[in-house]
Enzyme design. Structure first.
Site, PDB file in Angstrom:
ATOM      1  N   SER A 252       0.830  -1.209   0.000  1.00 55.92           N
ATOM      2  CA  SER A 252       0.000   0.000   0.000  1.00 55.92           C
ATOM      3  C   SER A 252       0.863   1.258   0.000  1.00 55.92           C
ATOM      4  O   SER A 252       1.977   1.271   0.552  1.00 55.92           O
ATOM      5  CB  SER A 252      -0.870   0.001   1.255  1.00 55.92           C
ATOM      6  OG  SER A 252      -1.390   1.291   1.491  1.00 55.92           O
TER       7      SER A 252
ATOM      8  N   TYR B 261      -0.516   0.110  10.024  1.00 53.91           N
ATOM      9  CA  TYR B 261      -0.908  -0.567   8.774  1.00 53.91           C
ATOM     10  C   TYR B 261       0.207  -0.427   7.731  1.00 53.91           C
ATOM     11  O   TYR B 261       0.582  -1.395   7.065  1.00 53.91           O
ATOM     12  CB  TYR B 261      -2.218   0.063   8.281  1.00 53.91           C
ATOM     13  CG  TYR B 261      -2.656  -0.349   6.887  1.00 53.91           C
ATOM     14  CD1 TYR B 261      -3.198  -1.598   6.645  1.00 53.91           C
ATOM     15  CD2 TYR B 261      -2.536   0.542   5.810  1.00 53.91           C
ATOM     16  CE1 TYR B 261      -3.608  -1.969   5.365  1.00 53.91           C
ATOM     17  CE2 TYR B 261      -2.947   0.185   4.535  1.00 53.91           C
ATOM     18  CZ  TYR B 261      -3.479  -1.069   4.320  1.00 53.91           C
ATOM     19  OH  TYR B 261      -3.880  -1.418   3.051  1.00 53.91           O
TER      20      TYR B 261
ATOM     21  N   ARG C 230      -5.373  13.530  -2.108  1.00 52.12           N
ATOM     22  CA  ARG C 230      -5.227  12.097  -2.394  1.00 52.12           C
ATOM     23  C   ARG C 230      -5.530  11.878  -3.877  1.00 52.12           C
ATOM     24  O   ARG C 230      -6.144  12.720  -4.537  1.00 52.12           O
ATOM     25  CB  ARG C 230      -6.246  11.258  -1.589  1.00 52.12           C
ATOM     26  CG  ARG C 230      -6.046  11.206  -0.094  1.00 52.12           C
ATOM     27  CD  ARG C 230      -4.778  10.473   0.308  1.00 52.12           C
ATOM     28  NE  ARG C 230      -4.691  10.324   1.750  1.00 52.12           N
ATOM     29  CZ  ARG C 230      -4.227  11.256   2.581  1.00 52.12           C
ATOM     30  NH1 ARG C 230      -3.823  12.417   2.121  1.00 52.12           N
ATOM     31  NH2 ARG C 230      -4.148  11.019   3.880  1.00 52.12           N
TER      32      ARG C 230
ATOM     33  N   ARG D 170      -1.026  12.980  -0.705  1.00 57.77           N
ATOM     34  CA  ARG D 170      -0.509  11.726  -1.277  1.00 57.77           C
ATOM     35  C   ARG D 170      -0.998  11.635  -2.714  1.00 57.77           C
ATOM     36  O   ARG D 170      -2.149  11.944  -3.015  1.00 57.77           O
ATOM     37  CB  ARG D 170      -0.990  10.531  -0.471  1.00 57.77           C
ATOM     38  CG  ARG D 170      -0.542   9.205  -1.093  1.00 57.77           C
ATOM     39  CD  ARG D 170      -0.848   8.028  -0.203  1.00 57.77           C
ATOM     40  NE  ARG D 170      -0.027   8.038   1.001  1.00 57.77           N
ATOM     41  CZ  ARG D 170      -0.412   7.498   2.157  1.00 57.77           C
ATOM     42  NH1 ARG D 170      -1.593   6.943   2.273  1.00 57.77           N
ATOM     43  NH2 ARG D 170       0.393   7.535   3.205  1.00 57.77           N
TER      44      ARG D 170
HETATM   45  P1  NAD Z   1     -10.983  -5.806   1.764  1.00 56.47           P
HETATM   46  O1  NAD Z   1     -10.969  -5.572   3.235  1.00 56.47           O
HETATM   47  O2  NAD Z   1     -12.268  -5.630   1.031  1.00 56.47           O
HETATM   48  O3  NAD Z   1     -10.414  -7.257   1.432  1.00 56.47           O
HETATM   49  C1  NAD Z   1      -9.517  -7.929   2.266  1.00 56.47           C
HETATM   50  C2  NAD Z   1     -10.102  -9.303   2.538  1.00 56.47           C
HETATM   51  O4  NAD Z   1      -9.203 -10.029   3.372  1.00 56.47           O
HETATM   52  C3  NAD Z   1     -11.449  -9.232   3.293  1.00 56.47           C
HETATM   53  O5  NAD Z   1     -12.475  -9.863   2.553  1.00 56.47           O
HETATM   54  C4  NAD Z   1     -11.172  -9.962   4.587  1.00 56.47           C
HETATM   55  O6  NAD Z   1     -12.263 -10.736   5.061  1.00 56.47           O
HETATM   56  C5  NAD Z   1     -10.002 -10.842   4.190  1.00 56.47           C
HETATM   57  N1  NAD Z   1      -9.295 -11.303   5.376  1.00 56.47           N
HETATM   58  C6  NAD Z   1      -8.928 -10.549   6.459  1.00 56.47           C
HETATM   59  N2  NAD Z   1      -8.392 -11.337   7.390  1.00 56.47           N
HETATM   60  C7  NAD Z   1      -8.419 -12.605   6.895  1.00 56.47           C
HETATM   61  C8  NAD Z   1      -8.014 -13.851   7.405  1.00 56.47           C
HETATM   62  N3  NAD Z   1      -7.461 -13.955   8.615  1.00 56.47           N
HETATM   63  N4  NAD Z   1      -8.198 -14.966   6.650  1.00 56.47           N
HETATM   64  C9  NAD Z   1      -8.770 -14.864   5.418  1.00 56.47           C
HETATM   65  N5  NAD Z   1      -9.179 -13.695   4.880  1.00 56.47           N
HETATM   66  C10 NAD Z   1      -9.004 -12.591   5.618  1.00 56.47           C
HETATM   67  O7  NAD Z   1      -9.841  -4.877   1.160  1.00 56.47           O
HETATM   68  P2  NAD Z   1      -9.495  -4.526  -0.348  1.00 56.47           P
HETATM   69  O8  NAD Z   1      -9.776  -3.094  -0.526  1.00 56.47           O
HETATM   70  O9  NAD Z   1     -10.099  -5.512  -1.269  1.00 56.47           O
HETATM   71  O10 NAD Z   1      -7.904  -4.702  -0.304  1.00 56.47           O
HETATM   72  C11 NAD Z   1      -7.236  -5.846  -0.807  1.00 56.47           C
HETATM   73  C12 NAD Z   1      -5.744  -5.716  -0.518  1.00 56.47           C
HETATM   74  O11 NAD Z   1      -5.233  -4.520  -1.126  1.00 56.47           O
HETATM   75  C13 NAD Z   1      -5.402  -5.598   0.964  1.00 56.47           C
HETATM   76  O12 NAD Z   1      -4.196  -6.285   1.213  1.00 56.47           O
HETATM   77  C14 NAD Z   1      -5.200  -4.122   1.173  1.00 56.47           C
HETATM   78  O13 NAD Z   1      -4.351  -3.857   2.277  1.00 56.47           O
HETATM   79  C15 NAD Z   1      -4.573  -3.735  -0.155  1.00 56.47           C
HETATM   80  N6  NAD Z   1      -4.775  -2.302  -0.442  1.00 56.47           N
HETATM   81  C16 NAD Z   1      -6.019  -1.844  -0.712  1.00 56.47           C
HETATM   82  C17 NAD Z   1      -6.194  -0.486  -0.976  1.00 56.47           C
HETATM   83  C18 NAD Z   1      -7.554   0.075  -1.291  1.00 56.47           C
HETATM   84  O14 NAD Z   1      -7.657   1.282  -1.511  1.00 56.47           O
HETATM   85  N7  NAD Z   1      -8.619  -0.707  -1.346  1.00 56.47           N
HETATM   86  C19 NAD Z   1      -5.096   0.386  -0.942  1.00 56.47           C
HETATM   87  C20 NAD Z   1      -3.850  -0.120  -0.642  1.00 56.47           C
HETATM   88  C21 NAD Z   1      -3.692  -1.485  -0.401  1.00 56.47           C
END
Ligand code: NAD
Length: 326
Positions: free
Chosen positions: A118, A149, A220, A283
């Site tokens: 991220s 995070y 952002r 950012r």
């Molecule tokens: P999201 O929260 O919708 O998806 C993450 C998923 O991981 C969730 O469905 C959650 O249930 C699952 N999860 C959490 N703990 C778990 C566990 N112990 N076992 C199994 N599953 C588990 O988030 P997203 O927006 O889809 O993000 C996906 C990835 O991208 C993440 O790693 C996030 O950090 C990264 N990211 C997202 C953004 C954004 O803007 N959405 C920005 C930077 C990074």
């Protein structure tokens, strides 16, 4: 037929990715601790399981998949990440998932693995000027993320690169910058700014106002989810291991973002800025490296992505009102 595993398939980006991979002809196994809330995923298999448990990870990552996408993380918007209340869970859960997945992927010999880092891992000291934030890939060090995070993301991208160096794990690492779109969390405390604004502005009567955290001048950029997936797939098909930014360079202030949503909703803008968790002052994605390595940059304007997102959230809000009225 190529086989893919999507970790975090029940989430926002993971759900879209399952659809995209199926559309490309992959056989897909999804895994998540929860089912997808808003979509019946076309995955060939969907396994409910907690990836902090190594036994679960061994059972879902049981073969040398052609491609693994590690998106599972304990995360949310500013209200979840920046208050400090969830720091221990965020660090412990996400790091444990990544430790388990990297080790097991190496053990079974997966052919390629993607990890979603991220923009939150970039140093806070380069993001104090809202008009000139610096987020080029090489500016990551000396490290000083503004949240736990971000520290966990930095640790885990280093973890995947260490497995690459020591065990030849074929990794790809991208740093996502605020991905948004339909079928994402839009209420409940884990929603991010675009979804929260769409919900609030959908719910108010014309003339009504919304509250926005901070002075509204923090900047952002936001990337529509389809573009994010296009970049991820191109990265996976390339020889470049990263880390690379996947984001938009169309930087706006948070108040400008809200004004755009008001316009889309056809309601007069009415914003009250209040104290709240905001993160860094500025950012923006820096796309020089992705252009150089993949010959690609996003092209969908923020407004177009917001229109699609607003329409979807507006429908959820309306459907909810109907349920409440029954
Ligand atoms: P999201 O929260 O919708 O998806 C993450 C998923 O991981 C969730 O469905 C959650 O249930 C699952 N999860 C959490 N703990 C778990 C566990 N112990 N076992 C199994 N599953 C588990 O988030 P997203 O927006 O889809 O993000 C996906 C990835 O991208 C993440 O790693 C996030 O950090 C990264 N990211 C997202 C953004 C954004 O803007 N959405 C920005 C930077 C990074």
């Amino acid at each position: 037929m190529k086989k893919a595993l999507v970790c975090g398939a029940g989430g926002f980006i993971g759900g879209h990715l399952v659809k995209r991979l199926k559309g490309e002809g992959f056989w897909v196994r999804g895994v998540d601790v929860k089912s997808h809330e808003y979509s019946n995923l076309p995955a060939d298999e969907f396994i409910l399981g907690d990836l902090t448990d190594p036994v679960v990870v061994a059972s879902v990552l049981d073969q040398p998949f052609d491609e693994v996408y590690q998106l599972a993380a304990d995360m949310g918007g500013a209200g979840y990440i920046f208050t400090g209340d969830n720091d221990a869970n965020v660090m412990h859960n996400s790091a444990t998932i990544n430790l388990n997945v990297a080790a097991q992927a190496t053990k079974v010999g997966v052919k390629k693995i993607f990890y979603s880092s991220s923009a939150c891992m970039y140093p806070a000291y380069n993001q104090e000027d809202p008009d000139n934030p610096k987020c080029s890939e090489e500016s990551a060090y000396p490290a000083a993320p503004d949240s736990e995070y971000g520290w966990e993301k930095l640790f885990s991208e280093r973890l995947f690169f260490a497995y690459h160096r020591n065990y030849g794990l074929n990794v790809r690492v991208a740093r996502f910058h605020n991905i948004f779109g339909p079928l994402g969390t839009w209420r409940g405390g884990k929603e991010k700014a675009p979804a929260a604004m769409c919900r609030k502005i959908s719910e108010i009567e014309p003339g009504g106002g919304i509250e926005v955290w901070g002075d509204g001048k923090q900047t952002r950029s936001f990337l529509y989810v389809d573009e994010c997936l296009e970049a991820v797939r191109r990265l996976m098909d390339s020889d470049f291991i990263g880390p690379v930014n996947i984001g938009s360079e169309e930087m706006v202030t948070i108040n400008q973002l809200a004004e755009m949503v008001f316009e889309i909703a056809g309601k007069p803008a009415n914003i009250k800025n209040i104290p709240g968790p905001t993160g860094v002052r500025g950012r923006n994605s820096d796309n020089a490296l992705i252009k150089e390595k993949l010959g690609w940059a996003p092209s969908i304007p923020l407004k177009v992505g917001l229109e699609k997102t607003f329409q979807w959230i507006n429908k959820q809000v309306e459907a909810n009102k109907e349920v409440a009225a029954v």
